[in-house]
Motif scaffolding. Structure first.
Motif, PDB file in Angstrom:
ATOM      1  N   THR A 104      -4.695  -1.241  -8.362  1.00 49.57           N
ATOM      2  CA  THR A 104      -3.644  -1.684  -7.444  1.00 49.57           C
ATOM      3  C   THR A 104      -4.152  -1.687  -6.007  1.00 49.57           C
ATOM      4  N   GLU A 108      -4.341  -4.729  -3.335  1.00 52.68           N
ATOM      5  CA  GLU A 108      -3.522  -4.685  -2.121  1.00 52.68           C
ATOM      6  C   GLU A 108      -4.356  -4.616  -0.842  1.00 52.68           C
ATOM      7  N   SER A 109      -5.470  -3.887  -0.886  1.00 54.53           N
ATOM      8  CA  SER A 109      -6.206  -3.643   0.356  1.00 54.53           C
ATOM      9  C   SER A 109      -7.719  -3.726   0.209  1.00 54.53           C
ATOM     10  N   SER A 125       3.566  -3.777   6.137  1.00 55.36           N
ATOM     11  CA  SER A 125       2.747  -3.147   5.107  1.00 55.36           C
ATOM     12  C   SER A 125       1.527  -2.454   5.710  1.00 55.36           C
ATOM     13  N   GLN A 130      -0.588  -0.874   0.758  1.00 55.83           N
ATOM     14  CA  GLN A 130       0.276  -1.782   1.529  1.00 55.83           C
ATOM     15  C   GLN A 130       1.748  -1.409   1.375  1.00 55.83           C
ATOM     16  N   GLN A 176       4.969  -1.664  -7.301  1.00 59.47           N
ATOM     17  CA  GLN A 176       4.737  -2.392  -6.053  1.00 59.47           C
ATOM     18  C   GLN A 176       5.750  -3.486  -5.762  1.00 59.47           C
ATOM     19  N   SER A 178       5.318  -6.702  -6.180  1.00 56.89           N
ATOM     20  CA  SER A 178       4.523  -7.644  -5.409  1.00 56.89           C
ATOM     21  C   SER A 178       5.005  -9.074  -5.575  1.00 56.89           C
TER      22      SER A 178
END
Length: 378
Positions: A104, A108-109, A125, A130, A176, A178
């Motif tokens: 994850t 996300e990052s 975020s 995030q 999340q 998302s």
């Protein structure tokens, strides 16, 4: 698919699926005490080596199994992954959760602890996952602490009923929410490799057994995979006497439950049994070496373009086409329908969503690398 009659290869078709990572890597991670530099890299030279499974059966397997190609992660990325794993260990989250969390954060990052990026920010975020202060994840200062962010992720994850048997994408999305819910799956294999390297193999362990390298029986590995049955490996993949045998035979008693090797969608559940002259033999009776075909069989499409096949079931499968299955879910029972001389499961693994012989790989090293080796007793 095989001149031994295990499966009749379908006409070649064009498949569109996720790009598949086709060579195996191994990882070397040097981790010192807190705050020390961390080096992480994959050594492609080990692709042709054999290794002991370390699972008590002394079996040697080749490492060519279609897993992530070698690539480098920075010191910062590995340090952040190590923090995520450590928090999961401290919270006593099962190893599968560590893989979900690392994957994850990769999505996300890219495993970077991202601050507010101004106009490039996605709302408010922040951090590895995030997380947004405005939606209750914490203050900006808290979220920018990797340990805090990882703890909040795990605290949400473990409240989700059945998360350990969900696909990685499902579990991550439950946490999340998302806008791109299908994006997590592509990181699963690299995340598994990173976690396994950080923990010396513990990511492949069953919950509560952090020192054990492999799971057995009905346990689900951290990778999300499990052996379909606990039987001994009989006839192997493309052996000298059966060069077109596109899978392995797992020897078990008639009526043994067969489990889905990983989460996925059933794409085939049917009978295939006929004589060489084309006469239908059917699956209402046992097959024989003179019968061609897989008998009652199931195919499951998994994330990252993996596809598995399970042949010679004793009766109609327990699942239907289009059904979503969880890892370890019962899909049928062992038998000896189709081209078969005794009860067993003919098990295949394919890459690139390609069910033909072109997509087939040896299931033994593949499942070993997934932390769910074949041939283990329940």
């Amino acid at each position: 698919m095989s001149d031994s009659g295990d499966f009749d290869e379908p006409r070649k078709r064009r498949f569109i699926g996720p790009a598949l990572l086709a060579v195996v890597c191994s990882a070397l991670l040097l981790v010192c005490c807190a705050g020390a530099a961390v080096a992480f890299f994959f050594d492609a030279k080990r692709n042709t080596q054999t290794y002991d499974t370390g699972c008590g059966n002394g079996q040697l397997v080749n490492a060519a199994a279609g897993l992530p190609s070698h690539r480098e992660l920075s010191e910062e990325q590995v340090r952040n992954a190590a923090v995520i794993v450590r928090v999961g260990q401290d919270l006593k989250v099962p190893p599968r959760g560590w893989v979900i969390a690392v994957a994850t954060a990769m999505q996300e990052s890219s495993l970077h602890n991202l601050p507010n990026l101004g106009e490039r920010n996605d709302h408010d975020s922040l951090g590895l996952f995030q997380q947004r202060p405005s939606t209750g994840w914490g203050t900006p200062e808290q979220i920018m602490d990797p340990q805090y962010a990882a703890r909040k992720f795990y605290e949400k994850l473990v409240t989700i009923s059945g998360w350990e048997r969900m696909s990685l994408t499902q579990a991550a999305q439950e946490v999340q929410r998302s806008a791109y819910p299908d994006a997590y799956a592509k990181h699963e294999q690299l995340a598994s490799t990173v976690v396994n390297s950080l923990t010396g193999g513990a990511a492949r362990a069953a919950a509560g057994k952090p020192d054990f390298q492999c799971v057995s029986g009905e346990q689900i590995a951290a990778s999300g995979w499990t052996a379909p049955v606990g039987g001994e490996v009989g006839s192997g993949f493309r052996t000298a006497d059966r060069p077109t045998h596109q899978g392995v035979d797992l020897i078990v008693q008639r009526g043994t439950p067969i489990r889905a090797a990983a989460a996925g969608i059933v794409v085939k559940a049917r009978c295939q049994a006929h004589l060489a002259n084309g006469t239908d033999w059917g699956c209402w009776r046992d097959g024989s070496p003179s019968v061609l075909g897989c008998g009652w069989y199931v195919e499951i499409q998994h994330a990252n373009g993996y596809l598995t096949r399970y042949c010679h079931m004793v009766k109609q499968p327990s699942v239907v086409v289009g059904q979503h299955v969880a890892p370890g879910q019962e899909i049928g029972f062992t038998g000896t329908t189709g081209h078969s001389s005794g009860p067993h499961v003919h098990f295949e693994v394919h890459l690139n969503s390609d069910p033909s012989s072109n997509g087939a790989i040896d299931p033994v090293p593949f499942m070993q690398r997934m932390g769910a080796p074949l041939g283990m007793k329940p």
